[in-house]
Enzyme design. Structure first.
Site, short mmCIF file in Angstrom:
data_model
loop_
_atom_site.label_atom_id
_atom_site.label_comp_id
_atom_site.label_asym_id
_atom_site.label_seq_id
_atom_site.Cartn_x
_atom_site.Cartn_y
_atom_site.Cartn_z
N ARG A 59 0.81 -1.22 0.00
CA ARG A 59 0.00 0.00 0.00
C ARG A 59 0.84 1.27 0.00
O ARG A 59 0.48 2.24 -0.65
CB ARG A 59 -1.02 -0.02 1.14
CG ARG A 59 -0.50 0.27 2.50
CD ARG A 59 -1.47 -0.23 3.50
NE ARG A 59 -1.66 -1.66 3.29
CZ ARG A 59 -2.80 -2.31 3.47
NH1 ARG A 59 -3.86 -1.66 3.86
NH2 ARG A 59 -2.87 -3.60 3.28
N THR A 60 1.96 1.29 0.72
CA THR A 60 2.76 2.52 0.75
C THR A 60 3.29 2.82 -0.65
O THR A 60 3.27 3.96 -1.12
CB THR A 60 3.92 2.39 1.75
OG1 THR A 60 3.38 2.06 3.03
CG2 THR A 60 4.70 3.68 1.86
N LYS A 87 23.63 -7.28 -1.73
CA LYS A 87 23.85 -7.58 -3.14
C LYS A 87 25.24 -7.19 -3.59
O LYS A 87 25.62 -7.41 -4.72
CB LYS A 87 22.82 -6.83 -3.99
CG LYS A 87 21.41 -7.33 -3.79
CD LYS A 87 20.43 -6.44 -4.48
CE LYS A 87 20.55 -6.56 -5.99
NZ LYS A 87 19.76 -5.52 -6.66
N ARG A 109 12.13 3.19 0.97
CA ARG A 109 11.87 2.31 2.13
C ARG A 109 13.09 1.40 2.28
O ARG A 109 13.63 0.89 1.30
CB ARG A 109 10.64 1.45 1.91
CG ARG A 109 10.55 0.36 2.99
CD ARG A 109 9.21 -0.25 3.10
NE ARG A 109 8.25 0.72 3.62
CZ ARG A 109 7.01 0.38 3.97
NH1 ARG A 109 6.60 -0.86 3.86
NH2 ARG A 109 6.19 1.29 4.44
N HIS A 137 8.25 6.29 10.03
CA HIS A 137 7.44 6.16 8.83
C HIS A 137 6.58 7.43 8.80
O HIS A 137 5.39 7.41 9.12
CB HIS A 137 6.58 4.90 8.94
CG HIS A 137 5.88 4.52 7.66
ND1 HIS A 137 5.90 5.32 6.52
CD2 HIS A 137 5.15 3.43 7.32
CE1 HIS A 137 5.20 4.72 5.56
NE2 HIS A 137 4.73 3.58 6.02
#
Lengths: 306, 423
Positions: A59-60, A87, A109, A137
Site C-alpha cells: 500500500r505505501t 547484493k 523504504r 514512517h
C-alpha cells in the site's frame, strides 16, 4: 527553498507543529481534487521521482506512486527485497546510479533505521523516508493524524492509544512524535515484552490492560504484529495475543462510549482486530488509505515546488 | 643507537621512579639512560637534542588493540601498526588474537613474535582462550606461553558458558597469566547502541546495562571459586564499575581496562547515525562516562586501552547497521586525553593507567626512568597542535571522527629496544 522549508522528509521528529498543519491544509485541498472526475494536477510535471523499496510494500508503494502520478511527475520504481549491501553494491552507489539518470526526488523504504538520514548525507537528491526499519514512517503518521483530525475535528487533548508491537514498529514511533507535537495525550498498550523499556521518556505512558486502555481513549490505533521484524518469538501465539490484546466487538460493547478504530494495514484479521470490528462504522481504516494519497501528494508538492 | 641523545628540560612523569615530577635533562646512550641531571652540557655535535618534549614518561602500553594481520591487512598490518604505535607514544601493544585465522596455536604466536622482532614497538600477542573461540576446548596454554603470549583472550567474543572460564582460569593460574574477558551476555546484546531514550529516537533496540553487568557479577563469583587472574576488558557501565569496586575489596586477582572511546564519547555522538561512533562496547550515557572517570581516579579501573580497530572506509561508509564496528585509537590517544579528560584525570593517573598498571597485569618487563635503566620512553607536549590528515596518518585506515581535524597533544619521540624515533 520549497514551501515546507525542509530539503528532505526524514522523520516526524524533524517537523514542527506548524509544518504538520501546513501539510494537513495542503492535503485537504488535494483530497478535494482526488474526489473530482479529473484527479490530476500538473504541479510536478517537470520532476522525476524514483521509488526505491528495499523492503516489500504494497500500500505505501502504490500510495506514493498514485500521489506522484496525480501530481504529473515522471515515476520510476526500483524494488529489491534484500538490501543493496547484501547484493554487493552500496546504498550510495545504487542511488547515485539512479540519480545519474536525472532523477530529482527519492522515495525510499529501507530495512535499516537511519538509512534515509544516512542517504541524505551522501547524495544531492531530495529524500522522502517511506519507512526505515524500526525507526520512522513519517507519511504514515501524518495520514493517521490527518484521519484523526478529520474524524474528531481536532487532535489537541484527544486521547489516543497505540496498541501492539511498539518495539518493532516505525509507525508507533512516528505516530507518537506526531500526535505529541499536535497536543494529543498518548498511551501505548501491548505485551510488556514488545514495549521499549524507556518508552515514558518520549512522553507516553504504558497501559498493560487493554480494556482500561480502550475505556480511556478516544482513538485506538492498532498495529500489525510485525512477525517479520522479530528475530525471536516475543509472542507465544497469535491466539494468545488475540485473546489479550485483540479488539473484538464484545470488548468494544463493554465501553461506555464509541471509540475510533485505526489500523495501518495489512490487518491480521482475528489477531489485532476481529473482522466485525475492522468492517464496523467506527473503523476508519479505509479512510486512512484514502488520506494516504492526499498526504503524500501534499508532502511531494510542498517539497518539490518553490 | 650509538648516538648520544639528549632530552632537554623535560618533566618526568614516573610515579614510581625517583625523578617523578622533576624537570631534568635525560641523556640516552646505547639504548640506556646514561645520565639524568638538572642540566647536561652538550658535548658532542653528533647528538640528537630534543628540546620540544615538555613531558617524558615510560613508553605506553596498550591493553586492547586488534591486530589485522593476518587476515585483514587491507585495514592494518604489523608494519603499519608499528609505525602508528611509535608515532602515538606506545612502545608495547598487546595484540588481540581475533585475527583471521585466530591466534590459537604456538606457531601462530611465534609467527607474530618473530615478525615483530625488528620493530621498535613490542607487539605482544594474546593467545585465544578456546580453540576457534568455540568456548569448548582450551588452546595449548603452556606452549602458547612458551611461544610468547602474555595472556589469553577472545577479543570481543564473550565466554558463552561458565565451564570454559572455570577451566581457563584454573589453567592460566599455574602459568601466572591473566584470562581476558569481554563481559557481555550475548542473548541480551542485540544492539550496538545503549538502551535509553536515545535508542528509542534512533529506532534501534538498545543494549541494556545488564548485558554487561550480569556477566561481570557471574564471572567475579567464578574467580572467587577458581582463583587465578581475571582481567575484564571494555567496561562501559557505571554499575559494572561499582561491581568491580566492591569485588576488589575481596582477596581476588581482578583487574580491568576500559576503552578510551567510552571515556571520551557518549551515546549522544551516535545520534546522527554516524557509523564512526559504532563501537563495542557501545557508547553509554554521560553518567556512565563520569563513573568510568571516577573508576580511573580511585583505582577501580586499572588501565585505559586504545581499542584500536582499523576499518577500511568501504566498510564504514554504509548504513550504520551494516557498518563494521570500531574506530582507530592509537594516534588520537593523547589528543583525546587533552580534549576530553585532562581536566578530570591527572596526567599522573593517566600515565599510570598506560604504564605501571598494564606492565604489572600482563607481567611485562618494567623499568623506571632512572640512570642505567633501559630507555623505554615517550616524550610529549600537551599543547602543541597538529593536523590529523592523510599526511600525518600512519594507519592504513582512517576511521576516526577526528580525522581531517586539528588536534592538540603531540608525541615528540619514542625510545625502545635501543631504537629512537623522533616524531
Amino acid at each position: 527553498m520549497n514551501k515546507l522549508g525542509l530539503k528532505h522528509l526524514l522523520g516526524i521528529k524533524n517537523l514542527s507543529a506548524s509544518q504538520i498543519e501546513l501539510i494537513f491544509d495542503t492535503a485537504q485541498n488535494f483530497k478535494q481534487i482526488l474526489n473530482r472526475p479529473v484527479k490530476k494536477v500538473p504541479s510536478l510535471k517537470d520532476k522525476t521521482i524514483a521509488n526505491i523499496f528495499f523492503e516489500n510494500s504494497t500500500r505505501t508503494k502504490i500510495s506514493f506512486e498514485l500521489a506522484e502520478k496525480r501530481l504529473s511527475a515522471d515515476v520510476v520504481n526500483f524494488n529489491s527485497s534484500s538490501s543493496s549491501v547484501k547484493k554487493g553494491e552500496t546504498l550510495t552507489d545504487t542511488v547515485n546510479n539512479i540519480l545519474a539518470m536525472k532523477v530529482d526526488m527519492i522515495v525510499m523504504r529501507h530495512p535499516s533505521p537511519g538509512a534515509a538520514e544516512f542517504l541524505s548525507t551522501q547524495v544531492e537528491a531530495q529524500i522522502i523516508n517511506a519507512g526505515d526499519g524500526t525507526h520512522e514512517h513519517p507519511t504514515q503518521a501524518l495520514l493517521d493524524a490527518f484521519s484523526i483530525k478529520e474524524s474528531l475535528s481536532e487532535i489537541k487533548h484527544k486521547k489516543i492509544v497505540i496498541i501492539g508491537d511498539i518495539m518493532h514498529s516505525r509507525v508507533a514511533l512516528s505516530n507518537i512524535f506526531c500526535l505529541k507535537k499536535l497536543g494529543a495525550e498518548v498511551k501505548v498498550c501491548g505485551p510488556a515484552s514488545l514495549i521499549p523499556k524507556h518508552i515514558e521518556t518520549i512522553g507516553v505512558s504504558y497501559e498493560p490492560n487493554l480494556e482500561k486502555a480502550l475505556q480511556w481513549c478516544d482513538v485506538a490505533n492498532t498495529l500489525r504484529i510485525q512477525l517479520e521484524r522479530q528475530e525471536k518469538e516475543y509472542i507465544a501465539s497469535s491466539r494468545n495475543y488475540a485473546a489479550q490484546y485483540g479488539i473484538s466487538k464484545q470488548k468494544l460493547d463493554r465501553l461506555d462510549k464509541p471509540i475510533i478504530i485505526m489500523h495501518p494495514g495489512p490487518i491480521n484479521r482475528g489477531v489485532e482486530l476481529t473482522g466485525d470490528v475492522a468492517d464496523s462504522q467506527h473503523a476508519i481504516i479505509l479512510d486512512q488509505v484514502e488520506n494516504g494519497v492526499a498526504i503524500r501528494m501534499a508532502v511531494l508538492y510542498l517539497l518539490g515546488t518553490n | 643507537m650509538n648516538q648520544k641523545i639528549l632530552i632537554r628540560q623535560t618533566k618526568v612523569i614516573d610515579p614510581n621512579g625517583p625523578h617523578h615530577q622533576q624537570v631534568v635533562d635525560i641523556e640516552i646512550l646505547n639504548g640506556k639512560i646514561n645520565r639524568i641531571a638538572k642540566n647536561i652540557q652538550i658535548t658532542d655535535n653528533q647528538e640528537i637534542v630534543i628540546k620540544n618534549a615538555p613531558y617524558t614518561s615510560l613508553g605506553w602500553v596498550d591493553c586492547y588493540c586488534e591486530l589485522r594481520e593476518p587476515g585483514k591487512e587491507i585495514q592494518e598490518d604489523l608494519q603499519t601498526l608499528n609505525e602508528v604505535a611509535i608515532n602515538s607514544g606506545f612502545t608495547k601493544i598487546l595484540g588481540q588474537p581475533n585475527t583471521i585465522p585466530i591466534l590459537e596455536k604456538p606457531s601462530d604466536i611465534s609467527l607474530i613474535v618473530e615478525k615483530c622482532q625488528k620493530f621498535q614497538t613490542q607487539i605482544i600477542p594474546l593467545a585465544a582462550t578456546s580453540k576457534g573461540f568455540n568456548n569448548l576446548s582450551l588452546t595449548e596454554f603452556f606452549l602458547n606461553k612458551e611461544a610468547g603470549c602474555a595472556g589469553f583472550s577472545q577479543g570481543k567474543i564473550p565466554y558463552s558458558n561458565m565451564d570454559i572460564l572455570v577451566r581457563a582460569l584454573r589453567s592460566a593460574k599455574s602459568l601466572d597469566l591473566p584470562i581476558v574477558s569481554s563481559p557481555l551476555e550475548k542473548s541480551l546484546a542485540n544492539s550496538f547502541i545503549n538502551e535509553s531514550e536515545k535508542n528509542l529516537h534512533l529506532g534501534f533496540k538498545g543494549q541494556a546495562h545488564i548485558a554487561e553487568t550480569s556477566v561481570i557479577a557471574q564471572q567475579i563469583e567464578i574467580l572467587k571459586y577458581t582463583g587465578g587472574h581475571l582481567h575484564f576488558t571494555g567496561i562501559s557501565t557505571s554499575e559494572g564499575v561499582e561491581l568491580i569496586r566492591k569485588a576488589k575489596n575481596e582477596n581476588i586477582n581482578l583487574t580491568c581496562d576500559i576503552s578510551i572511546n567510552n571515556l571520551c564519547f557518549t551515546e549522544k555522538d551516535v545520534a546522527s547515525y554516524n557509523s564512526l561512533y559504532k563501537t563495542n562496547p557501545p557508547l553509554r550515557t554521560e553518567e556512565d562516562r563520569i563513573a568510568l572517570i571516577e573508576g580511573i581516579n580511585d583505582g577501580t579501573i586499572d588501565c585505559i586501552s586504545s581499542y584500536h580497530q582499523p576499518v577500511n572506509s568501504e566498510n564504514k561508509a554504509v548504513e550504520i547497521e551494516y557498518a563494521e564496528e570500531g574506530l582507530l585509537g592509537l594516534q588520537t590517544f593523547l589528543p583525546m586525553y587533552v580534549r576530553h579528560l585532562s581536566t578530570h584525570i591527572s596526567l599522573e593517573k593517566f600515565i599510570e593507567a598506560i604504564t605501571q598498571k598494564p606492565h604489572k597485569i600482563f607481567g611485562l618487563e618494567k623499568s623506571t626512568i632512572e640512570q642505567g635503566e633501559k630507555s623505554n620512553l615517550v616524550g610529549f607536549d600537551l599543547d602543541s597542535e597538529w593536523l590529523y590528515n592523510f599526511e600525518s596518518l600512519k594507519s592504513k585506515s582512517y576511521n576516526h571522527p577526528y580525522f581531517e581535524k586539528s588536534l592538540r597533544g603531540e608525541i615528540k619521540f619514542t625510545a625502545n629496544k635501543a631504537q629512537f624515533f623522533q616524531c
